[in-house]
Design an enzyme around this catalytic site. Structure first.
Site, PDB file in Angstrom:
ATOM      1  N   SER A  21      -3.272 -20.149   0.813  1.00 26.50           N
ATOM      2  CA  SER A  21      -2.291 -21.123   0.237  1.00 26.50           C
ATOM      3  C   SER A  21      -2.517 -22.392   0.742  1.00 26.50           C
ATOM      4  O   SER A  21      -2.964 -22.531   1.889  1.00 26.50           O
ATOM      5  CB  SER A  21      -0.756 -20.464   0.520  1.00 26.50           C
ATOM      6  OG  SER A  21       0.089 -21.744   0.037  1.00 26.50           O
ATOM      7  N   SER A  46       2.338 -23.652  -1.824  1.00 27.29           N
ATOM      8  CA  SER A  46       3.785 -23.261  -1.905  1.00 27.29           C
ATOM      9  C   SER A  46       4.765 -23.940  -2.567  1.00 27.29           C
ATOM     10  O   SER A  46       4.700 -25.289  -2.665  1.00 27.29           O
ATOM     11  CB  SER A  46       4.391 -23.445  -0.236  1.00 27.29           C
ATOM     12  OG  SER A  46       3.583 -22.240   0.495  1.00 27.29           O
ATOM     13  N   ASN A  69      -2.780 -30.087   9.917  1.00 27.63           N
ATOM     14  CA  ASN A  69      -2.462 -30.889   8.638  1.00 27.63           C
ATOM     15  C   ASN A  69      -0.832 -30.540   8.748  1.00 27.63           C
ATOM     16  O   ASN A  69      -0.031 -29.831   9.280  1.00 27.63           O
ATOM     17  CB  ASN A  69      -2.866 -30.412   7.429  1.00 27.63           C
ATOM     18  CG  ASN A  69      -2.150 -29.022   6.959  1.00 27.63           C
ATOM     19  OD1 ASN A  69      -1.142 -29.224   6.151  1.00 27.63           O
ATOM     20  ND2 ASN A  69      -2.513 -27.865   7.398  1.00 27.63           N
ATOM     21  N   GLY A  72       3.992 -31.706   4.466  1.00 24.87           N
ATOM     22  CA  GLY A  72       5.399 -31.921   4.115  1.00 24.87           C
ATOM     23  C   GLY A  72       5.723 -31.004   2.897  1.00 24.87           C
ATOM     24  O   GLY A  72       6.623 -31.517   2.332  1.00 24.87           O
ATOM     25  N   CYS A 128       6.308 -22.062   7.718  1.00 21.47           N
ATOM     26  CA  CYS A 128       5.705 -23.566   7.887  1.00 21.47           C
ATOM     27  C   CYS A 128       5.888 -24.140   9.215  1.00 21.47           C
ATOM     28  O   CYS A 128       7.008 -24.045   9.567  1.00 21.47           O
ATOM     29  CB  CYS A 128       6.172 -24.528   6.586  1.00 21.47           C
ATOM     30  SG  CYS A 128       5.492 -26.382   7.003  1.00 21.47           S
TER      31      CYS A 128
HETATM   32  C1  DHB Z   1       2.089 -27.276   5.599  1.00 22.15           C
HETATM   33  C2  DHB Z   1       2.853 -25.992   5.258  1.00 22.15           C
HETATM   34  C3  DHB Z   1       2.298 -24.752   5.963  1.00 22.15           C
HETATM   35  O1  DHB Z   1       3.018 -23.727   5.849  1.00 22.15           O
HETATM   36  C4  DHB Z   1       1.407 -24.925   6.891  1.00 22.15           C
HETATM   37  O2  DHB Z   1       0.804 -23.688   7.326  1.00 22.15           O
HETATM   38  C5  DHB Z   1       0.837 -26.108   7.315  1.00 22.15           C
HETATM   39  C6  DHB Z   1       1.299 -27.329   6.575  1.00 22.15           C
HETATM   40  C7  DHB Z   1       2.684 -28.457   4.789  1.00 22.15           C
HETATM   41  O3  DHB Z   1       3.115 -28.335   3.698  1.00 22.15           O
HETATM   42  O4  DHB Z   1       2.795 -29.419   5.568  1.00 22.15           O
END
Ligand code: DHB
Length: 302
Positions: A21, A46, A69, A72, A128
């Site tokens: 993802s 996501s 990273n 957000g 996240c």
């Molecule tokens: C972000 C989301 C995640 O699930 C991840 O593992 C890293 C970054 C995000 O969108 O910032």
């Protein structure tokens, strides 16, 4: 004859390499492109209830042995996402819709929509590493994870795969809660909560300060998690974290994974990474006398 097809719950994959993802799984065009380069399945970016812009730059930085990273959770929102899915005509590999929400009602609503859009499975982004209200508050509590999975499971008939985190608590305990809630399998692991400081500016590089670390550096942690989960759970485990070569994929499968997801390596190596890893796995299987993924999955557990 070596066969690298694999089965995860009801999903039949042509091979065990899955696009992770957040990497290219956003638009119908990129999803089609990945499918045509030999991935066995794809996980979308996501998607949440409403459109989100994400954080200002810098949102990603290359660091030692990987990428840090903090985007957000930028996404078009579930209603707008239908247009992208409608444009994917007839791709012949499974597409899993990744979703994030603030509670079990949001997750269940989003999962139902994804099923209506025609997606083949759901990945629950429960972990996240930094987004307030959406991440670790949910993914580090066994009770909340069990409840979220249970509510989603009630709403949809396609397979449900929570993505677990090694950031907080005991991942096996969380995995067991997911299994009790009715998960069809689990994905391990999400990126690790991490930070990089610029010594010249004397402050964190990322706008959000904290982000998720992915890539080679997290592989030993992820392999350990896959190993422990495979030992304790009866449902399939999908491994993710630092898979760049066929050797990495074989290592995960020996630890019990039935498939691996590939994320950061798509940046480093391009889309050919899927076919290259599959070729390597096939060669290694021939040399070792294995005819199917099941023949060597979890051998290291014995
Ligand atoms: C972000 C989301 C995640 O699930 C991840 O593992 C890293 C970054 C995000 O969108 O910032």
């Amino acid at each position: 004859m070596v066969n690298i097809g694999t089965r995860i719950s009801e999903l039949e994959l042509r091979n065990p390499t899955i696009l992770a993802s957040g990497i290219l799984g956003e638009t119908s065009g990129s999803i089609r492109r990945v499918a045509s380069h030999g991935a066995g399945a794809i996980v979308t970016k996501s998607i949440g209830m409403e459109p989100r812009e994400g954080y200002p730059n810098p949102t990603a930085v290359e660091i030692d042995c990987g990428i840090l990273n903090s985007m957000g959770l930028p996404n078009p929102g579930i209603e707008e996402f239908k247009k992208e899915i409608d444009e994917i005509d007839e791709i012949d590999i499974p597409v899993m819709g990744s979703i994030f929400g603030k509670d079990e009602e949001e997750f269940a609503f989003l999962a139902k929509r994804m099923e209506e859009y025609g997606l083949d499975a759901i990945e629950l982004n429960l972990s996240c590493p930094h987004a307030r209200g959406y991440g670790l508050e949910i993914g580090s509590s066994p009770d909340v994870v069990r409840e979220v999975v249970r509510e989603v499971r009630k709403k949809v008939s396609i397979p449900v795969f929570p993505k677990l985190s090694a950031n907080a608590g005991d991942i096996v305990e969380i995995g067991k809660a997911a299994e009790e809630g009715g998960a069809d399998g689990v994905v391990a692991i999400n990126s690790l909560r991490a930070m990089k400081i610029d010594i010249h500016l004397k402050k964190p590089i990322l706008y959000n300060r904290v982000g998720g670390y992915s890539g080679k550096g997290i592989k030993p942690v992820a392999v350990r998690c896959v190993y422990e989960l495979s030992r304790e759970l009866d449902i399939p485990v999908i491994g993710v974290g630092g898979v760049e070569t066929w050797e990495d994929a074989v290592e995960y499968i020996l630890a019990g994974a039935c498939a691996v997801q590939i994320g950061s390596a798509v940046y480093y190596r391009g889309l050919s990474v899927f076919a290259e890893i599959c070729e390597g796995i096939k060669r290694w299987m021939k040399e070792n006398g294995f005819e199917s993924i099941e023949d060597f999955r979890g051998v290291a557990l014995k």
